[in-house]
Design a protein around this motif. Structure first.
Motif, PDB file in Angstrom:
ATOM      1  N   LYS A 116       0.849  -1.190   0.000  1.00  0.00           N
ATOM      2  CA  LYS A 116       0.000   0.000   0.000  1.00  0.00           C
ATOM      3  C   LYS A 116       0.886   1.240   0.000  1.00  0.00           C
ATOM      4  O   LYS A 116       1.968   1.250   0.584  1.00  0.00           O
ATOM      5  N   PRO A 117       0.447   2.307  -0.652  1.00  0.00           N
ATOM      6  CA  PRO A 117       1.289   3.507  -0.763  1.00  0.00           C
ATOM      7  C   PRO A 117       1.354   4.312   0.525  1.00  0.00           C
ATOM      8  O   PRO A 117       0.430   4.289   1.343  1.00  0.00           O
ATOM      9  N   ASN A 118       2.454   5.013   0.682  1.00  0.00           N
ATOM     10  CA  ASN A 118       2.609   5.998   1.744  1.00  0.00           C
ATOM     11  C   ASN A 118       1.521   7.060   1.604  1.00  0.00           C
ATOM     12  O   ASN A 118       1.054   7.347   0.507  1.00  0.00           O
ATOM     13  N   ALA A 119       1.124   7.662   2.699  1.00  0.00           N
ATOM     14  CA  ALA A 119       0.046   8.659   2.672  1.00  0.00           C
ATOM     15  C   ALA A 119       0.385   9.849   1.786  1.00  0.00           C
ATOM     16  O   ALA A 119      -0.512  10.516   1.262  1.00  0.00           O
ATOM     17  N   SER A 120       1.670  10.112   1.586  1.00  0.00           N
ATOM     18  CA  SER A 120       2.079  11.256   0.764  1.00  0.00           C
ATOM     19  C   SER A 120       2.705  10.833  -0.559  1.00  0.00           C
ATOM     20  O   SER A 120       3.384  11.630  -1.206  1.00  0.00           O
ATOM     21  N   PHE A 121       2.494   9.581  -0.958  1.00  0.00           N
ATOM     22  CA  PHE A 121       2.960   9.148  -2.275  1.00  0.00           C
ATOM     23  C   PHE A 121       1.988   9.643  -3.340  1.00  0.00           C
ATOM     24  O   PHE A 121       0.770   9.576  -3.183  1.00  0.00           O
ATOM     25  N   ARG A 122       2.530  10.148  -4.467  1.00  0.00           N
ATOM     26  CA  ARG A 122       1.711  10.615  -5.580  1.00  0.00           C
ATOM     27  C   ARG A 122       2.328  10.121  -6.890  1.00  0.00           C
ATOM     28  O   ARG A 122       3.540   9.906  -6.977  1.00  0.00           O
ATOM     29  N   ILE A 123       1.488   9.971  -7.907  1.00  0.00           N
ATOM     30  CA  ILE A 123       1.983   9.518  -9.212  1.00  0.00           C
ATOM     31  C   ILE A 123       1.430  10.425 -10.308  1.00  0.00           C
ATOM     32  O   ILE A 123       0.224  10.679 -10.380  1.00  0.00           O
ATOM     33  N   LEU A 124       2.330  10.961 -11.138  1.00  0.00           N
ATOM     34  CA  LEU A 124       1.978  11.810 -12.268  1.00  0.00           C
ATOM     35  C   LEU A 124       2.754  11.319 -13.484  1.00  0.00           C
ATOM     36  O   LEU A 124       3.714  10.556 -13.345  1.00  0.00           O
ATOM     37  N   ALA A 125       2.348  11.763 -14.667  1.00  0.00           N
ATOM     38  CA  ALA A 125       3.027  11.310 -15.884  1.00  0.00           C
ATOM     39  C   ALA A 125       3.013  12.406 -16.939  1.00  0.00           C
ATOM     40  O   ALA A 125       2.185  13.327 -16.896  1.00  0.00           O
ATOM     41  N   THR A 126       3.939  12.288 -17.882  1.00  0.00           N
ATOM     42  CA  THR A 126       3.975  13.204 -19.024  1.00  0.00           C
ATOM     43  C   THR A 126       3.972  12.380 -20.302  1.00  0.00           C
ATOM     44  O   THR A 126       4.509  11.273 -20.338  1.00  0.00           O
ATOM     45  N   SER A 127       3.365  12.931 -21.343  1.00  0.00           N
ATOM     46  CA  SER A 127       3.251  12.201 -22.609  1.00  0.00           C
ATOM     47  C   SER A 127       3.276  13.189 -23.761  1.00  0.00           C
ATOM     48  O   SER A 127       2.700  14.278 -23.668  1.00  0.00           O
ATOM     49  N   ASN A 128       3.961  12.817 -24.841  1.00  0.00           N
ATOM     50  CA  ASN A 128       3.989  13.681 -26.021  1.00  0.00           C
ATOM     51  C   ASN A 128       2.707  13.567 -26.836  1.00  0.00           C
ATOM     52  O   ASN A 128       2.318  14.499 -27.524  1.00  0.00           O
ATOM     53  N   THR A 129       2.083  12.412 -26.789  1.00  0.00           N
ATOM     54  CA  THR A 129       0.884  12.175 -27.582  1.00  0.00           C
ATOM     55  C   THR A 129       0.069  11.064 -26.942  1.00  0.00           C
ATOM     56  O   THR A 129       0.592  10.264 -26.159  1.00  0.00           O
ATOM     57  N   LEU A 130      -1.222  11.008 -27.260  1.00  0.00           N
ATOM     58  CA  LEU A 130      -2.075   9.911 -26.817  1.00  0.00           C
ATOM     59  C   LEU A 130      -2.394   8.958 -27.961  1.00  0.00           C
ATOM     60  O   LEU A 130      -2.930   7.875 -27.751  1.00  0.00           O
ATOM     61  N   SER A 131      -2.064   9.373 -29.165  1.00  0.00           N
ATOM     62  CA  SER A 131      -2.447   8.623 -30.362  1.00  0.00           C
ATOM     63  C   SER A 131      -1.355   7.710 -30.890  1.00  0.00           C
ATOM     64  O   SER A 131      -1.596   6.913 -31.793  1.00  0.00           O
ATOM     65  N   GLY A 132      -0.143   7.826 -30.335  1.00  0.00           N
ATOM     66  CA  GLY A 132       0.966   7.034 -30.847  1.00  0.00           C
ATOM     67  C   GLY A 132       1.422   7.480 -32.220  1.00  0.00           C
ATOM     68  O   GLY A 132       1.972   6.696 -32.988  1.00  0.00           O
ATOM     69  N   SER A 133       1.202   8.758 -32.541  1.00  0.00           N
ATOM     70  CA  SER A 133       1.481   9.267 -33.881  1.00  0.00           C
ATOM     71  C   SER A 133       2.950   9.582 -34.118  1.00  0.00           C
ATOM     72  O   SER A 133       3.364   9.784 -35.260  1.00  0.00           O
ATOM     73  N   GLN A 134       3.741   9.631 -33.050  1.00  0.00           N
ATOM     74  CA  GLN A 134       5.159   9.932 -33.198  1.00  0.00           C
ATOM     75  C   GLN A 134       5.981   8.649 -33.173  1.00  0.00           C
ATOM     76  O   GLN A 134       5.578   7.651 -32.566  1.00  0.00           O
ATOM     77  N   ILE A 135       7.139   8.697 -33.835  1.00  0.00           N
ATOM     78  CA  ILE A 135       8.025   7.529 -33.871  1.00  0.00           C
ATOM     79  C   ILE A 135       8.431   7.148 -32.445  1.00  0.00           C
ATOM     80  O   ILE A 135       8.823   7.989 -31.647  1.00  0.00           O
ATOM     81  N   GLY A 136       8.321   5.862 -32.142  1.00  0.00           N
ATOM     82  CA  GLY A 136       8.722   5.375 -30.828  1.00  0.00           C
ATOM     83  C   GLY A 136       7.654   5.482 -29.758  1.00  0.00           C
ATOM     84  O   GLY A 136       7.923   5.227 -28.584  1.00  0.00           O
ATOM     85  N   THR A 137       6.422   5.852 -30.138  1.00  0.00           N
ATOM     86  CA  THR A 137       5.342   5.955 -29.159  1.00  0.00           C
ATOM     87  C   THR A 137       4.237   4.957 -29.480  1.00  0.00           C
ATOM     88  O   THR A 137       4.165   4.428 -30.587  1.00  0.00           O
ATOM     89  N   PHE A 138       3.373   4.721 -28.486  1.00  0.00           N
ATOM     90  CA  PHE A 138       2.296   3.748 -28.628  1.00  0.00           C
ATOM     91  C   PHE A 138       0.953   4.401 -28.325  1.00  0.00           C
ATOM     92  O   PHE A 138       0.867   5.290 -27.473  1.00  0.00           O
ATOM     93  N   ARG A 139      -0.073   3.959 -29.013  1.00  0.00           N
ATOM     94  CA  ARG A 139      -1.423   4.452 -28.780  1.00  0.00           C
ATOM     95  C   ARG A 139      -1.890   4.013 -27.391  1.00  0.00           C
ATOM     96  O   ARG A 139      -1.698   2.864 -26.992  1.00  0.00           O
ATOM     97  N   GLU A 140      -2.521   4.942 -26.662  1.00  0.00           N
ATOM     98  CA  GLU A 140      -2.980   4.625 -25.322  1.00  0.00           C
ATOM     99  C   GLU A 140      -4.204   3.716 -25.349  1.00  0.00           C
ATOM    100  O   GLU A 140      -5.132   3.936 -26.131  1.00  0.00           O
ATOM    101  N   ASN A 141      -4.206   2.703 -24.502  1.00  0.00           N
ATOM    102  CA  ASN A 141      -5.365   1.849 -24.318  1.00  0.00           C
ATOM    103  C   ASN A 141      -6.442   2.661 -23.594  1.00  0.00           C
ATOM    104  O   ASN A 141      -6.182   3.277 -22.562  1.00  0.00           O
ATOM    105  N   SER A 142      -7.670   2.673 -24.120  1.00  0.00           N
ATOM    106  CA  SER A 142      -8.721   3.528 -23.580  1.00  0.00           C
ATOM    107  C   SER A 142      -9.078   3.169 -22.139  1.00  0.00           C
ATOM    108  O   SER A 142      -9.347   4.057 -21.314  1.00  0.00           O
TER     109      SER A 142
END
Length: 315
Positions: free
Chosen positions: A174-200
């Motif tokens: 179980k996570p610590n009370a102050s643990f948080r998770i965030l993310a960054t992404s260049n695209t959601l469609s996988g349109s750039q080389i080396g990226t993947f389309r996000e599963n809905s």
């Protein structure tokens, strides 16, 4: 090497003003840590906090929401998270989510160790269990570059009362009370080389998806001036930003293959001081990255803005 004996405060112990710290017109106070630790990112003086992105990040930290920031490379997505964490003295760890990242590296795997000269099989925990136990912000960089099947590891963690299960030893972490998770992404469609389309179904687990902001002319100019100070004379900083935005517009119209990112802009400004040459700095920060077929048009636009070819001196 991450120090496993870090002494971290596990709960925020002070409150700070959003208006005073982030220069956002909002009468609100949010929890923060009174003392920094070695996992708190370094301060970037003069960083400009976009209202929309900052409030989404703060919502993620204060209310334990999962935040995904989407935008073109070099727009400062990860830096924005780091600078919010810096102002709150909240520890922050970034990992690159490339296509070679595996479940074993994230969760852990069994390995052979020696005890009293005899081989013993023990489970060695990966990054996720380590991070979950600590009051830190885990930033998943380039989230769209990670294979979809690997990201299923995060499914349960991204739910409201997120946790992870280790099938190999039957443990639930179980996570610590102050643990948080965030993310960054260049695209959601996988349109750039080396990226993947996000599963809905997986994408649906992110509570907040925010588009990285586009900086105004004055905001970009302020960034350049912060780096160059008074080293550049006259309207040279203005021309640097003018050319960067002109080339960016040409790329959006399909006339150039490479956009002029904010990262490239800052590199150009910094190299201008180091090399004492605007033209040389421009070549190394942007021009040499472009296709040869694009360079003639780029040279043309450079000459239009600066009145000479890429050899102008900065003094």
């Amino acid at each position: 090497m991450i120090n496993n004996k870090l002494k971290l405060n596990h709960l925020p112990d002070i409150k700070i003003s959003v208006a005073n710290v982030f220069n956002i017109n909002l009468n609100a106070y949010i929890p923060a840590f009174s003392k920094p630790n070695e996992l708190v990112p370094q301060t970037r003086p003069g960083f400009q906090f976009d209202r929309q992105t900052t409030l989404c990040i703060l919502a993620g930290l204060v209310y334990n929401k999962r935040v995904l920031i989407v935008g073109r490379h070099g727009t400062g997505k990860s830096t924005h998270i780091e600078q919010v964490c810096n102002r709150l003295n909240w520890g922050c760890i970034r990992i690159n989510m490339d296509s070679y990242l595996t479940r074993l590296e994230l969760i852990g795997k069994e390995s052979i160790t020696f005890q009293q000269g005899k081989p013993v099989i023990k489970f060695k925990y990966g990054l996720l269990p380590w991070a979950l136990k600590r009051p830190i912000v885990l930033v998943l960089d380039d989230y769209d570059a990670c294979k979809p099947e690997t990201k299923f590891v995060f499914n349960k963690l991204l739910e409201a009362n997120g946790e992870i299960t280790i099938p190999e030893n039957g443990r639930i972490i179980k996570p610590n009370a102050s643990f948080r998770i965030l993310a960054t992404s260049n695209t959601l469609s996988g349109s750039q080389i080396g990226t993947f389309r996000e599963n809905s179904a997986h994408l649906d687990r992110w509570n907040i998806v925010v588009n990285a902001p586009k900086l105004s002319f004055n905001q970009e100019l302020n960034l350049v001036n912060q780096i160059t100070g008074k080293a550049l004379h006259g309207n040279i900083p203005t021309k640097i930003v003018e050319l960067a935005r002109l080339l960016r517009r040409l790329q959006s119209k399909g006339k150039l293959s490479l956009t002029f990112s904010i990262r490239s802009l800052l590199s150009w400004a910094e190299l201008t001081i180091i090399l004492n040459s605007i033209g040389e700095a421009f070549k190394y920060a942007y021009l040499n990255k472009c296709k040869k077929s694009d360079r003639s048009l780029i040279h043309e636009k450079y000459t239009e803005v600066f009145g000479s070819s890429c050899s102008i001196r900065c003094t």
